[in-house]
Design a protein around this motif. Sequence first.
Motif, PDB file in Angstrom:
ATOM      1  N   CYS A 194      38.318  32.892  31.631  1.00  0.00           N
ATOM      2  CA  CYS A 194      37.702  33.164  32.832  1.00  0.00           C
ATOM      3  C   CYS A 194      36.660  34.346  32.856  1.00  0.00           C
ATOM      4  CB  CYS A 194      38.674  33.254  33.940  1.00  0.00           C
ATOM      5  SG  CYS A 194      39.770  34.858  33.640  1.00  0.00           S
ATOM      6  N   CYS A 195      35.718  34.451  33.819  1.00  0.00           N
ATOM      7  CA  CYS A 195      34.696  35.342  33.820  1.00  0.00           C
ATOM      8  C   CYS A 195      34.700  36.077  35.194  1.00  0.00           C
ATOM      9  CB  CYS A 195      33.637  35.136  33.312  1.00  0.00           C
ATOM     10  SG  CYS A 195      32.894  33.932  34.240  1.00  0.00           S
ATOM     11  N   HIS A 196      35.378  35.413  36.056  1.00  0.00           N
ATOM     12  CA  HIS A 196      35.263  35.963  37.541  1.00  0.00           C
ATOM     13  C   HIS A 196      36.049  37.327  37.759  1.00  0.00           C
ATOM     14  CE1 HIS A 196      39.076  33.764  37.360  1.00  0.00           C
ATOM     15  NE2 HIS A 196      39.244  34.064  38.589  1.00  0.00           N
ATOM     16  N   ARG A 197      35.548  37.892  38.797  1.00  0.00           N
ATOM     17  CA  ARG A 197      36.124  39.179  39.243  1.00  0.00           C
ATOM     18  C   ARG A 197      37.235  38.746  40.412  1.00  0.00           C
ATOM     19  NH1 ARG A 197      33.722  44.105  38.975  1.00  0.00           N
ATOM     20  NH2 ARG A 197      31.527  43.792  38.498  1.00  0.00           N
TER      21      ARG A 197
ATOM     22  N   GLY B 154      43.645  40.074  38.637  1.00  0.00           N
ATOM     23  CA  GLY B 154      43.619  40.385  37.267  1.00  0.00           C
ATOM     24  C   GLY B 154      42.370  40.454  36.528  1.00  0.00           C
ATOM     25  N   PRO B 155      42.323  40.870  35.405  1.00  0.00           N
ATOM     26  CA  PRO B 155      41.017  40.979  34.597  1.00  0.00           C
ATOM     27  C   PRO B 155      40.711  39.751  34.210  1.00  0.00           C
ATOM     28  CG  PRO B 155      42.826  41.747  33.253  1.00  0.00           C
ATOM     29  CD  PRO B 155      43.360  41.357  34.596  1.00  0.00           C
ATOM     30  N   ALA B 156      39.342  39.662  33.618  1.00  0.00           N
ATOM     31  CA  ALA B 156      38.756  38.347  33.254  1.00  0.00           C
ATOM     32  C   ALA B 156      38.929  38.311  31.821  1.00  0.00           C
ATOM     33  CB  ALA B 156      37.050  38.525  33.435  1.00  0.00           C
TER      34      ALA B 156
ATOM     35  N   ALA C 244      29.470  32.063  28.118  1.00  0.00           N
ATOM     36  CA  ALA C 244      28.072  32.918  28.068  1.00  0.00           C
ATOM     37  C   ALA C 244      28.430  34.440  27.833  1.00  0.00           C
ATOM     38  CB  ALA C 244      27.479  32.854  29.196  1.00  0.00           C
ATOM     39  N   ARG C 245      29.588  34.822  28.635  1.00  0.00           N
ATOM     40  CA  ARG C 245      29.751  36.345  28.415  1.00  0.00           C
ATOM     41  C   ARG C 245      30.286  36.554  27.055  1.00  0.00           C
ATOM     42  NH1 ARG C 245      32.965  39.168  32.853  1.00  0.00           N
ATOM     43  NH2 ARG C 245      31.499  38.044  34.099  1.00  0.00           N
ATOM     44  N   LEU C 246      31.260  35.691  26.295  1.00  0.00           N
ATOM     45  CA  LEU C 246      31.643  36.012  24.965  1.00  0.00           C
ATOM     46  C   LEU C 246      30.633  35.904  23.924  1.00  0.00           C
ATOM     47  CD1 LEU C 246      34.726  33.795  25.331  1.00  0.00           C
ATOM     48  CD2 LEU C 246      35.165  35.859  24.749  1.00  0.00           C
ATOM     49  N   ARG C 247      29.618  34.844  24.322  1.00  0.00           N
ATOM     50  CA  ARG C 247      28.362  34.955  23.156  1.00  0.00           C
ATOM     51  C   ARG C 247      27.627  36.003  23.410  1.00  0.00           C
ATOM     52  NH1 ARG C 247      27.847  29.036  24.705  1.00  0.00           N
ATOM     53  NH2 ARG C 247      28.845  27.982  23.177  1.00  0.00           N
TER      54      ARG C 247
END
Length: 316
Positions: A69-72, A76-78, A108-111
């Motif tokens: 996940c990447c959401h705020r 808990g953290p993303a 996308a955030r990981l890349r």
Amino acid sequence: METAAALGERGRGRTAPNPNVGCVIVRDGRVVGRGWTQPGGRPHAERMALDEAGEAARGAAAYVTLEPCCHRSPRGPACADLLARAGVSRVVAALGDPDPRVSGGGLARLRDAGVEVTVGPGAEAARRSIAGFLTRLALGRPWVTLKLAMSLDGKIALPSGESRWITGEDARAHVHLERARADMILVGRGTYDADRPRLDVRLPGLEERSPRRALLTRGEDVEGWTRLQRPEAIFDLGDVNDLLVEGGSATASAFLSADLVDRLLIYRAPILIGEGRSSIGYIGLTSLADAHRRWRMTDSRMLGIDRLEVYERDRE
Ligand code: AOF
Ligand code: ZN
């Protein structure tokens, strides 16, 4: 990924409305972290696996059944941030997360953080283990399992109604295990009146995992039970990923007629009953051609002297 899916199964029935994700972290060919979504939906699987891996996560590969996940979230953290910060060099996700808050954003955030990302391996095993969440997001209803315990000739009781027991202890214990993996169990009014079933999980160590109970009835409410007037009411359940329908025959037939069964668990005892009560009644069939190509066997095994067959609805 098979291991990650198996870990994810540990959370099944306790994470809704969250998915029951599984995660394995591998460094130099060794598993250094294992995690699965915790009861109530947090911590997420990746968080648990990273906590176990500690420093060993640096340069490791993480296998997850669902896109991190990447959401705020106030909860808990993303996970995409946690994985990147821990120095994981590669993330393999079996499936993208259909939740609109994630939906490709985690990958996308990981890349962007320089992590190598692969999507797809083990998708079949992952899809099966998170079927409830995926069905709820795609169709707006839970993944429905119908359990049927019957004789070789498809009967569930003598003409007198006597039905205890058709299957043996091992098969019945397996039903309790399936209960533990459901968020909700449903029976019909007839079964409720005849058996007053507790529908709890009577397995050592799993007593806490008894799911919510629902009753299919046009009659009045029963305290402690969610009332559904029609099978289609499962579209209003909201936070149920996995629903187990346990009978009786009218309820099974109603769900099958509405084409709202995704999985069949057939426990078959080596006995013949002959004249007696059928496991299911009218399910809306007008031609045999319509009966074919609906169900595909996905598992079959012995449970003591009984046989369990698992079928999934083929909607292709
Ligand atoms: C992951 N790993 O183990 C799970 C994920 O209510 P929240 O903040 O916990 O967010 C719920 C959403 O997070 C859920 O709809 C799904 O998209 C994702 N679940 N994600 O990275 C996990 N359970
Ligand atoms: Zn997460």
